[in-house]
Design an enzyme around this catalytic site. Structure first.
Site, PDB file in Angstrom:
ATOM      1  N   HIS A 174       0.855  -1.190   0.000  1.00 42.14           N
ATOM      2  CA  HIS A 174       0.000   0.000   0.000  1.00 42.14           C
ATOM      3  C   HIS A 174       0.891   1.241   0.000  1.00 42.14           C
ATOM      4  O   HIS A 174       1.434   1.636   1.026  1.00 42.14           O
ATOM      5  CB  HIS A 174      -0.900  -0.015   1.230  1.00 42.14           C
ATOM      6  CG  HIS A 174      -2.116   0.865   1.107  1.00 42.14           C
ATOM      7  ND1 HIS A 174      -2.205   1.883   0.180  1.00 42.14           N
ATOM      8  CD2 HIS A 174      -3.289   0.885   1.794  1.00 42.14           C
ATOM      9  CE1 HIS A 174      -3.377   2.485   0.300  1.00 42.14           C
ATOM     10  NE2 HIS A 174      -4.060   1.893   1.269  1.00 42.14           N
ATOM     11  N   TYR A 179      -0.698   6.871   3.641  1.00 47.00           N
ATOM     12  CA  TYR A 179      -0.067   5.977   4.609  1.00 47.00           C
ATOM     13  C   TYR A 179       1.461   6.021   4.458  1.00 47.00           C
ATOM     14  O   TYR A 179       1.991   6.828   3.715  1.00 47.00           O
ATOM     15  CB  TYR A 179      -0.649   4.571   4.480  1.00 47.00           C
ATOM     16  CG  TYR A 179      -2.136   4.558   4.781  1.00 47.00           C
ATOM     17  CD1 TYR A 179      -2.629   5.033   6.004  1.00 47.00           C
ATOM     18  CD2 TYR A 179      -3.067   4.142   3.834  1.00 47.00           C
ATOM     19  CE1 TYR A 179      -3.988   5.066   6.273  1.00 47.00           C
ATOM     20  CE2 TYR A 179      -4.426   4.167   4.098  1.00 47.00           C
ATOM     21  CZ  TYR A 179      -4.875   4.632   5.321  1.00 47.00           C
ATOM     22  OH  TYR A 179      -6.225   4.672   5.587  1.00 47.00           O
ATOM     23  N   ARG A 226       0.350  -0.259  -4.886  1.00 44.16           N
ATOM     24  CA  ARG A 226      -0.750   0.674  -5.175  1.00 44.16           C
ATOM     25  C   ARG A 226      -0.275   2.089  -4.879  1.00 44.16           C
ATOM     26  O   ARG A 226       0.320   2.353  -3.819  1.00 44.16           O
ATOM     27  CB  ARG A 226      -1.959   0.326  -4.306  1.00 44.16           C
ATOM     28  CG  ARG A 226      -3.153   1.296  -4.396  1.00 44.16           C
ATOM     29  CD  ARG A 226      -4.275   0.727  -3.534  1.00 44.16           C
ATOM     30  NE  ARG A 226      -5.349   1.644  -3.231  1.00 44.16           N
ATOM     31  CZ  ARG A 226      -6.523   1.688  -3.869  1.00 44.16           C
ATOM     32  NH1 ARG A 226      -6.740   0.880  -4.903  1.00 44.16           N
ATOM     33  NH2 ARG A 226      -7.472   2.518  -3.488  1.00 44.16           N
ATOM     34  N   GLY A 310     -14.741  -1.052  -5.924  1.00 44.61           N
ATOM     35  CA  GLY A 310     -14.800  -1.195  -4.482  1.00 44.61           C
ATOM     36  C   GLY A 310     -16.198  -1.427  -3.949  1.00 44.61           C
ATOM     37  O   GLY A 310     -16.617  -2.559  -3.730  1.00 44.61           O
TER      38      GLY A 310
END
Length: 365
Positions: A174, A179, A226, A310
């Site tokens: 990720h 993040y 990603r 999603g």
């Protein structure tokens, strides 16, 4: 839309179509980070999506940010994820576990050791987070030392190996959504003066170190990443000032031989086109809120090889069948996206009986 239903080779297997299930946090794991007993059913129900990318899964204690998110770094985690992977594979799907270290987007009350969050630099995200005591301000993080950055790379590698032990088909790093990996990329979150800060190549170094180390450990064809170029979230606001970094990243990632590159996009078509030209492997594109009538457009345009969906997949366990036949879709119950640990809003969305006419409506209101 015809190209949407053609097979595609991804890593060591072939997918039946060009759809994938995007990663979505569900906050239903146990306190020790093991997936809930319903997780295997939840993912297996959606196996017809072909490629299922799991919810963000922390690679270490310090990687956790939110309540009730799963981990993949202990024997107990591996045992529970093995049940998920087996259920998905038995149902004909393929599972990539998303490795998510949240960095500064964390609160000590939500983590096993209740420690101060870590980040590239001691810059707060400036947001609140839900905890057992209610909404609390996320504290200022502690900047990782250079040695700790190297250890964090090892944490990702360990988690990736655990995912393989659990029977996952691969892992997705990720590097998006504000993040830890994204924090290293962003100038407003990374003010380091060592080899991981400053110049574009230095800010990209952590993402590349993690990706290359994971690929070396489990195989490049089982490794993916990603990214979310320019997406403002978690106190990061890149705008288009970081576009050249993403062009550079795409070129560098292209040489690794990844299973795929996953891009979350809210616009900037020029940059998307450059990323597509710089990365000639499988590219997955996720456009949040993509209308049903636009599904397949990016594939037809040559901008993506696979489109990730999603909320539609969350609410419709048989989404490919519904899209292909024109059947109605279930309504997503947003108030239950992260609520509780039971089946409601998780595994109780109905699938269409296949012996009914394709236009029959089975919508949950």
């Amino acid at each position: 839309m015809k190209a949407l239903w053609t097979p595609i080779k991804l890593g060591g297997f072939t997918l039946p179509h060009r759809l994938a299930m995007a990663p979505m946090t569900r906050s239903r794991a146990r306190a020790d980070g093991t997936p809930s007993d319903l997780a295997a059913l939840y993912y297996a129900q959606r196996a017809s999506m072909g490629l299922l990318i799991t919810e963000g899964t922390q690679p270490s204690d310090d990687g956790q940010g939110y309540m009730a998110t799963p981990g993949i770094y202990t024997d107990d985690h591996v045992e529970k994820w093995r049940k998920v992977a087996t259920a998905v594979n038995d149902a004909g799907g393929h599972l990539f576990i998303q490795l998510m270290h949240v960095g500064r987007r964390s609160h000590p009350d939500n983590t096993p050791r209740h420690r101060q969050p870590v980040a590239p630099s001691a810059i707060p995200a400036g947001e609140e987070m839900f905890t057992a005591a209610g909404m609390q301000t996320v504290p200022t993080p502690r900047a990782l030392t250079t040695d700790e950055v190297a250890q964090t790379v090892k944490d990702f590698v360990h988690a990736a190996k655990c995912a393989m032990d659990a029977g996952a088909d691969g892992v997705e790093i990720h590097g998006a959504n504000g993040y830890l990996v994204h924090q290293f990329l962003a100038p407003d979150a990374n003010q380091r003066t060592d080899r991981y800060g400053g110049a574009m190549e230095n800010r990209a170094r952590f993402a590349l170190d993690v990706t290359r180390a994971v690929a070396d450990a489990i195989g490049a064809d089982r490794t993916a990443i990603r990214l979310s170029p320019g997406v403002p979230t978690g106190g990061i606001a890149e705008g288009d000032q970081n576009d050249d970094l993403y062009r550079y990243l795409a070129s560098e990632l292209n040489g690794i031989g990844l299973a795929y590159l996953h891009i979350l996009s809210i616009g900037n078509e020029a940059l998307l086109g450059d990323i597509r030209r710089n990365f000639d492997g499988v590219l997955i594109l996720n456009r949040p809120g993509r209308p049903r009538d636009q599904i397949g457009n990016d594939i037809d345009a040559g901008l993506a090889d696979i489109e990730a969906l999603g909320v539609m997949a969350l609410a419709n366990p048989d989404l490919p069948y519904r899209l292909k036949t024109g059947a109605a879709l279930n309504d997503a119950r947003k108030d239950l996206f992260y609520a509780g640990g039971g089946a409601e809003g998780y595994t109780d969305y109905p699938a269409l009986p296949r012996d009914r006419p394709s236009g029959t409506i089975f919508c949950r209101k």
